[in-house]
Design a protein around this motif. Structure first.
Motif, PDB file in Angstrom:
ATOM      1  N   GLY A  93      -9.163  -7.662 -21.390  1.00 51.15           N
ATOM      2  CA  GLY A  93      -9.367  -6.992 -20.109  1.00 51.15           C
ATOM      3  C   GLY A  93      -8.488  -7.499 -18.984  1.00 51.15           C
ATOM      4  O   GLY A  93      -8.643  -7.086 -17.833  1.00 51.15           O
ATOM      5  N   THR A  94      -7.541  -8.370 -19.304  1.00 52.63           N
ATOM      6  CA  THR A  94      -6.738  -9.006 -18.262  1.00 52.63           C
ATOM      7  C   THR A  94      -5.924  -7.999 -17.461  1.00 52.63           C
ATOM      8  O   THR A  94      -5.889  -8.068 -16.232  1.00 52.63           O
ATOM      9  N   THR A  95      -5.289  -7.056 -18.129  1.00 53.91           N
ATOM     10  CA  THR A  95      -4.470  -6.062 -17.424  1.00 53.91           C
ATOM     11  C   THR A  95      -5.308  -5.251 -16.451  1.00 53.91           C
ATOM     12  O   THR A  95      -4.899  -5.014 -15.312  1.00 53.91           O
ATOM     13  N   ASP A  96      -6.490  -4.840 -16.902  1.00 54.31           N
ATOM     14  CA  ASP A  96      -7.378  -4.082 -16.020  1.00 54.31           C
ATOM     15  C   ASP A  96      -7.804  -4.912 -14.815  1.00 54.31           C
ATOM     16  O   ASP A  96      -7.858  -4.409 -13.685  1.00 54.31           O
ATOM     17  N   LYS A  97      -8.102  -6.188 -15.052  1.00 56.95           N
ATOM     18  CA  LYS A  97      -8.543  -7.043 -13.942  1.00 56.95           C
ATOM     19  C   LYS A  97      -7.417  -7.285 -12.942  1.00 56.95           C
ATOM     20  O   LYS A  97      -7.648  -7.259 -11.727  1.00 56.95           O
ATOM     21  N   ILE A  98      -6.204  -7.476 -13.422  1.00 53.55           N
ATOM     22  CA  ILE A  98      -5.062  -7.688 -12.520  1.00 53.55           C
ATOM     23  C   ILE A  98      -4.794  -6.420 -11.712  1.00 53.55           C
ATOM     24  O   ILE A  98      -4.620  -6.475 -10.488  1.00 53.55           O
ATOM     25  N   LYS A 137      -7.573  -5.969  -9.081  1.00 55.97           N
ATOM     26  CA  LYS A 137      -7.440  -6.828  -7.892  1.00 55.97           C
ATOM     27  C   LYS A 137      -6.307  -6.349  -6.996  1.00 55.97           C
ATOM     28  O   LYS A 137      -6.421  -6.367  -5.769  1.00 55.97           O
ATOM     29  N   ALA A 138      -5.201  -5.902  -7.605  1.00 52.16           N
ATOM     30  CA  ALA A 138      -4.078  -5.390  -6.811  1.00 52.16           C
ATOM     31  C   ALA A 138      -4.500  -4.159  -6.014  1.00 52.16           C
ATOM     32  O   ALA A 138      -4.167  -4.023  -4.823  1.00 52.16           O
ATOM     33  N   ASN A 139      -5.257  -3.263  -6.641  1.00 50.35           N
ATOM     34  CA  ASN A 139      -5.735  -2.080  -5.929  1.00 50.35           C
ATOM     35  C   ASN A 139      -6.746  -2.437  -4.850  1.00 50.35           C
ATOM     36  O   ASN A 139      -6.755  -1.816  -3.775  1.00 50.35           O
ATOM     37  N   GLU A 140      -7.600  -3.404  -5.117  1.00 44.01           N
ATOM     38  CA  GLU A 140      -8.551  -3.840  -4.092  1.00 44.01           C
ATOM     39  C   GLU A 140      -7.817  -4.366  -2.860  1.00 44.01           C
ATOM     40  O   GLU A 140      -8.146  -4.007  -1.722  1.00 44.01           O
ATOM     41  N   ILE A 141      -6.818  -5.207  -3.083  1.00 43.50           N
ATOM     42  CA  ILE A 141      -6.060  -5.793  -1.969  1.00 43.50           C
ATOM     43  C   ILE A 141      -5.304  -4.707  -1.211  1.00 43.50           C
ATOM     44  O   ILE A 141      -5.325  -4.667   0.026  1.00 43.50           O
ATOM     45  N   ALA A 142      -4.649  -3.802  -1.946  1.00 44.18           N
ATOM     46  CA  ALA A 142      -3.905  -2.720  -1.299  1.00 44.18           C
ATOM     47  C   ALA A 142      -4.854  -1.826  -0.498  1.00 44.18           C
ATOM     48  O   ALA A 142      -4.531  -1.391   0.617  1.00 44.18           O
ATOM     49  N   GLY A 143      -6.016  -1.557  -1.061  1.00 41.89           N
ATOM     50  CA  GLY A 143      -6.999  -0.724  -0.367  1.00 41.89           C
ATOM     51  C   GLY A 143      -7.504  -1.373   0.912  1.00 41.89           C
ATOM     52  O   GLY A 143      -7.620  -0.713   1.954  1.00 41.89           O
ATOM     53  N   LYS A 144      -7.778  -2.662   0.845  1.00 37.87           N
ATOM     54  CA  LYS A 144      -8.232  -3.371   2.045  1.00 37.87           C
ATOM     55  C   LYS A 144      -7.133  -3.386   3.108  1.00 37.87           C
ATOM     56  O   LYS A 144      -7.419  -3.255   4.302  1.00 37.87           O
ATOM     57  N   THR A 145      -5.895  -3.527   2.657  1.00 40.03           N
ATOM     58  CA  THR A 145      -4.773  -3.513   3.600  1.00 40.03           C
ATOM     59  C   THR A 145      -4.656  -2.157   4.277  1.00 40.03           C
ATOM     60  O   THR A 145      -4.484  -2.071   5.499  1.00 40.03           O
ATOM     61  N   GLN A 166      -9.001   3.543  -2.655  1.00 37.80           N
ATOM     62  CA  GLN A 166      -8.200   2.648  -3.488  1.00 37.80           C
ATOM     63  C   GLN A 166      -8.946   1.346  -3.783  1.00 37.80           C
ATOM     64  O   GLN A 166      -8.890   0.821  -4.893  1.00 37.80           O
ATOM     65  N   GLU A 167      -9.659   0.841  -2.809  1.00 41.24           N
ATOM     66  CA  GLU A 167     -10.440  -0.379  -3.020  1.00 41.24           C
ATOM     67  C   GLU A 167     -11.532  -0.135  -4.072  1.00 41.24           C
ATOM     68  O   GLU A 167     -11.749  -0.957  -4.965  1.00 41.24           O
ATOM     69  N   ALA A 168     -12.201   1.008  -3.980  1.00 43.11           N
ATOM     70  CA  ALA A 168     -13.238   1.350  -4.957  1.00 43.11           C
ATOM     71  C   ALA A 168     -12.642   1.485  -6.359  1.00 43.11           C
ATOM     72  O   ALA A 168     -13.236   1.033  -7.344  1.00 43.11           O
ATOM     73  N   LYS A 169     -11.464   2.092  -6.432  1.00 42.16           N
ATOM     74  CA  LYS A 169     -10.771   2.214  -7.715  1.00 42.16           C
ATOM     75  C   LYS A 169     -10.502   0.823  -8.288  1.00 42.16           C
ATOM     76  O   LYS A 169     -10.701   0.575  -9.481  1.00 42.16           O
ATOM     77  N   GLY A 170     -10.054  -0.082  -7.441  1.00 38.43           N
ATOM     78  CA  GLY A 170      -9.773  -1.443  -7.881  1.00 38.43           C
ATOM     79  C   GLY A 170     -11.013  -2.155  -8.386  1.00 38.43           C
ATOM     80  O   GLY A 170     -10.974  -2.848  -9.409  1.00 38.43           O
ATOM     81  N   LYS A 171     -12.124  -1.969  -7.692  1.00 39.82           N
ATOM     82  CA  LYS A 171     -13.364  -2.603  -8.120  1.00 39.82           C
ATOM     83  C   LYS A 171     -13.810  -2.072  -9.482  1.00 39.82           C
ATOM     84  O   LYS A 171     -14.286  -2.833 -10.328  1.00 39.82           O
ATOM     85  N   SER A 172     -13.619  -0.765  -9.699  1.00 39.06           N
ATOM     86  CA  SER A 172     -14.012  -0.213 -11.001  1.00 39.06           C
ATOM     87  C   SER A 172     -13.078  -0.700 -12.105  1.00 39.06           C
ATOM     88  O   SER A 172     -13.520  -0.955 -13.229  1.00 39.06           O
ATOM     89  N   GLN A 173     -11.785  -0.854 -11.805  1.00 36.78           N
ATOM     90  CA  GLN A 173     -10.851  -1.393 -12.798  1.00 36.78           C
ATOM     91  C   GLN A 173     -11.217  -2.835 -13.156  1.00 36.78           C
ATOM     92  O   GLN A 173     -11.167  -3.215 -14.332  1.00 36.78           O
ATOM     93  N   THR A 174     -11.558  -3.620 -12.158  1.00 35.99           N
ATOM     94  CA  THR A 174     -11.954  -5.004 -12.400  1.00 35.99           C
ATOM     95  C   THR A 174     -13.213  -5.051 -13.260  1.00 35.99           C
ATOM     96  O   THR A 174     -13.301  -5.841 -14.209  1.00 35.99           O
ATOM     97  N   ALA A 175     -14.173  -4.194 -12.956  1.00 33.49           N
ATOM     98  CA  ALA A 175     -15.407  -4.138 -13.743  1.00 33.49           C
ATOM     99  C   ALA A 175     -15.107  -3.720 -15.184  1.00 33.49           C
ATOM    100  O   ALA A 175     -15.700  -4.257 -16.134  1.00 33.49           O
ATOM    101  N   LYS A 176     -14.197  -2.780 -15.351  1.00 37.86           N
ATOM    102  CA  LYS A 176     -13.797  -2.339 -16.691  1.00 37.86           C
ATOM    103  C   LYS A 176     -13.192  -3.512 -17.472  1.00 37.86           C
ATOM    104  O   LYS A 176     -13.504  -3.712 -18.653  1.00 37.86           O
TER     105      LYS A 176
END
Length: 65
Positions: A5-10, A13-21, A41-51
């Motif tokens: 799951g490393t790729t999904d988590k990375i 996190k990138a989408n979460e940071i971009a979304g917050k920005t 985008q932040e929500a998308k990132g959180k779901s990717q991290t959860a995946k």
């Protein structure tokens, strides 16, 4: 080995940071559309991290069998 799951988590996190920005930029400029896009985008990132976390847990469970 916890690479499953490393790729999904990375990516998550990138989408979460971009979304917050984007949200911060939208707030600073008064651009509600940018804030909304950032929130999505932040929500998308959180779901990717959860995946990614779920994939790791599934792999761990299979490995213990």
């Amino acid at each position: 080995m916890r690479w499953v799951g490393t790729t999904d988590k990375i990516s998550g996190k990138a989408n979460e940071i971009a979304g917050k920005t984007k949200q911060a930029v939208g707030k600073a400029t008064g651009d509600n559309a940018t804030r909304a896009k950032g929130a999505v985008q932040e929500a998308k990132g959180k779901s990717q991290t959860a995946k990614g976390n779920a994939k790791d847990k599934l792999k761990d469970a299979v490995d213990r069998m």
